[in-house]
Design an enzyme around this catalytic site. Structure first.
Site, short mmCIF file in Angstrom:
data_model
loop_
_atom_site.label_atom_id
_atom_site.label_comp_id
_atom_site.label_asym_id
_atom_site.label_seq_id
_atom_site.Cartn_x
_atom_site.Cartn_y
_atom_site.Cartn_z
N GLU A 35 -10.85 -17.32 -27.24
CA GLU A 35 -11.76 -16.32 -26.82
C GLU A 35 -11.17 -15.31 -25.87
O GLU A 35 -10.52 -15.86 -24.91
CB GLU A 35 -13.16 -17.12 -26.16
CG GLU A 35 -13.64 -18.01 -27.19
CD GLU A 35 -14.98 -18.54 -26.22
OE1 GLU A 35 -16.02 -18.04 -26.08
OE2 GLU A 35 -14.76 -19.95 -25.89
N ARG A 261 -7.41 -32.56 -24.56
CA ARG A 261 -6.91 -31.33 -24.03
C ARG A 261 -5.70 -31.97 -22.91
O ARG A 261 -5.69 -33.17 -22.42
CB ARG A 261 -7.95 -30.67 -23.32
CG ARG A 261 -8.55 -31.25 -22.19
CD ARG A 261 -9.52 -30.56 -21.73
NE ARG A 261 -9.05 -29.43 -21.01
CZ ARG A 261 -9.67 -28.16 -20.53
NH1 ARG A 261 -11.00 -28.06 -20.90
NH2 ARG A 261 -9.00 -27.11 -19.94
N LYS A 271 -11.03 -21.76 -17.18
CA LYS A 271 -10.90 -20.20 -17.07
C LYS A 271 -11.64 -19.72 -15.92
O LYS A 271 -11.29 -18.71 -15.22
CB LYS A 271 -11.44 -19.68 -18.37
CG LYS A 271 -10.51 -19.68 -19.52
CD LYS A 271 -10.81 -18.85 -20.64
CE LYS A 271 -9.73 -18.90 -21.65
NZ LYS A 271 -10.51 -18.14 -23.00
#
Length: 555
Positions: A35, A261, A271
């Site tokens: 994104e 992850r 983020k």
């Protein structure tokens, strides 16, 4: 990918089994779908290496797709940075770059399809009401009072949403699935929201935008993705991903797989947290060398090869874990030890006057790397006046050679790549501090051993006092002083290391200041440095500390 990592990569095994069983009609297709609402970080680097690496290994394609469904948080700056990061890491996407926004017309048609099938409806509940109706993980939700609107009414309302007749937040389009499902993602999820924002790709064409969940799987289907690889937080979203694929006339049937992850100690990768560090000016932008962003690590002097080696050495598993940052630092040091040219830079200069040196500059030749002959040689300016590091001298003559292998009054030391010298005397200021060493050189000792009675204690680095250049050194340490930032206090900002950056002036070999930005050096006995990607020039030389020769972190 290392053999050990390949053997601990369950997705690689799945792809091989799919190929062996003939379940893939054409080629393997993966995708990396960021994104564009921030810069990529070290966790993304693992995903990039995994997706592009698997496609490369199996002779397939990997698409770069921007899942740009929220214009309120997306910027062209992020798109440009992401493209640059992927390319710098050494990968090339298949064909043109893909955008979820390129499929907005198709997503809209598929939303109409779900409405006509009685599987989607326009809901007027406020966000607060919708949250209340959704229930809890242990408590079923309840149906919206707008859930049973007719197909005709929903089509008309959705058209009004599209035409901008409603304010933001007034209503949404939701899928009609199961408000009692134990999986919260299936409790009538949102398909479309009203966002009256200009989109960086489509301009003002749309004021309704699909949710990430609605766009994600359908984008995979449009692109013919065979293996949609996500991190573990998307595991609970997989039933929704599959519901959309099953209930829409999509051109392909991709499957989603989740892996753990990458989490690293002494680091944050959220983020939201990274953006806060930037917005609050705790760091100097997304590419600050203390940031775990790919662009930050690049500016710090980490090489793409070292990051790939680190990522390829990690297991791809179905559980999350925390990797010791020392594992990353090992790969950084290994790469720089093999590939960084050697140079000399004095951080705490102490003047040395060599009484029997020639008055003119003598230019010496030294190897750029002791084991890499192909890296060639460089010139060193040897002059009557030089600088050594103050820590490399002591007046204490009682120290044994084993305890102190540097310069001592009345004893000898070799200057790296140059002569053996002897410290004969010192000059002190009014406070008794040594401000200059008076020394003499042993002739004919450049590249040659002196007589046994002049055997040097050790080797020290040095720079010409008259030919050397002043440089700015930015000495970086870890941004956080705790292994798990925020674990003790609940606020990761409490663990920001106040000493993560120190800026000093130093004296370096004259010719290295002419290097191009992003040139790596080992400043002998000091650490690995890189000329700053943005600020370095021959007129204003700036070098960033990439990493010490060994782990000397204060944390």
């Amino acid at each position: 990918m290392s053999e050990a990592a390949a053997n601990h990569n369950f997705i690689r095994t799945i792809i091989q089994e799919d190929l062996d069983a003939g379940r893939i009609a054409g080629k393997v297709v993966t995708r990396f779908p960021p994104e564009p609402n921030g810069y990529l970080h070290i966790g993304h680097a693992k995903s990039i290496c995994l997706n592009f690496g698997l496609a490369r290994e199996f002779g397939g394609d990997c698409n770069l797709r921007f899942d740009d469904t929220n214009p309120a948080k997306e910027e062209q700056e992020y798109i440009d940075a992401i493209k640059e990061d992927v390319t710098w890491l050494g990968f090339q996407w298949a064909g043109d770059i893909h955008y979820a926004s390129s499929y907005f017309d198709q997503y809209y048609e598929w939303a109409i399809h779900l409405i006509k099938e009685g599987k989607a409806y326009v809901c007027d509940l406020s966000p607060e009401q919708a949250s209340e109706y959704r229930g809890w993980a242990t408590k079923p939700g309840k149906e919206s009072p707008f859930r049973n609107r007719s197909v005709e009414e929903n089509l008309a309302l959705f058209e009004k949403m599209k035409q901008g007749e409603f304010d933001e937040g007034f209503c949404v389009l939701r899928a009609k699935i199961d408000m009692a499902s134990p999986n919260m993602n299936l409790r009538d999820p949102i398909l479309y929201r009203i966002r009256k924002k200009t989109h960086h790709q489509t301009g003002d064409k749309w004021c309704i935008y699909p949710s990430y969940d609605f766009a994600h799987g359908q984008g995979d289907a449009i692109e013919g993705v065979t293996h949609s690889i996500c991190t573990l937080e998307f595991q609970d979203h997989r039933p929704l991903y599959e519901w959309f694929i099953a209930n829409l006339p999509v051109p392909a049937k991709p499957k989603q797989y989740e892996f753990g992850r990458l989490n690293i100690n002494y680091t944050v990768t959220s983020k939201r947290n990274l953006k806060q560090l930037v917005d609050d000016k705790i760091v100097d932008g997304w590419n600050d060398p203390r940031m775990p962003t790919i662009s930050g690590m690049r500016r710090r002097g980490y090489s793409a090869a070292a990051l790939r080696a680190f990522c390829d050495g990690l297991a791809v598993a179905k559980t999350d874990g925390v990797v010791d940052i020392a594992q990353l630092e090992f790969e950084i040091r290994k790469d720089l030890n093999d590939n960084a040219a050697r140079a000399m830079c004095v951080l705490n200069p102490l003047k040395v006057t060599i009484t029997n040196a020639a008055d003119e500059t003598e230019w010496l030749q030294v190897a750029n790397h002791p084991q890499q002959e192909a890296m060639g040689n460089r010139r060193l300016a040897f002059t009557k006046n030089i600088f050594i590091d103050a820590s490399d001298f002591t007046e204490d003559t009682t120290l044994s050679r084993k305890k102190f292998k540097r310069l001592v009054i009345g004893d000898y030391v070799r200057l790296r790549g140059a002569y053996v010298i002897k410290a004969d005397d010192v000059v002190k200021d009014d406070s008794g501090n040594v401000i200059e060493i008076i020394a003499s050189l042993v002739p004919n000792t450049v590249g040659q051993n002196p007589p046994e009675d002049m055997k040097p204690r050790g080797v020290i680095h040095w720079v010409s006092a008259t030919e050397g250049r002043e440089v700015e050194l930015r000495l970086y340490d870890r941004l956080f002083s705790a292994e798990a930032p925020g674990k003790e206090t609940g606020n990761y900002l409490d663990d920001v290391n106040p000493d993560s950056l120190t800026i000093i002036k130093a004296i370096a070999e004259p010719e290295i200041v002419n290097c191009a930005p992003e040139t790596a050096f080992q400043f002998e006995r000091e650490g690995y440095f890189v000329s700053d990607r943005f600020d370095h020039s021959a007129e204003t030389p700036v070098f960033n500390l990439t990493i010490g020769l060994k782990d000397t972190s204060k944390n």
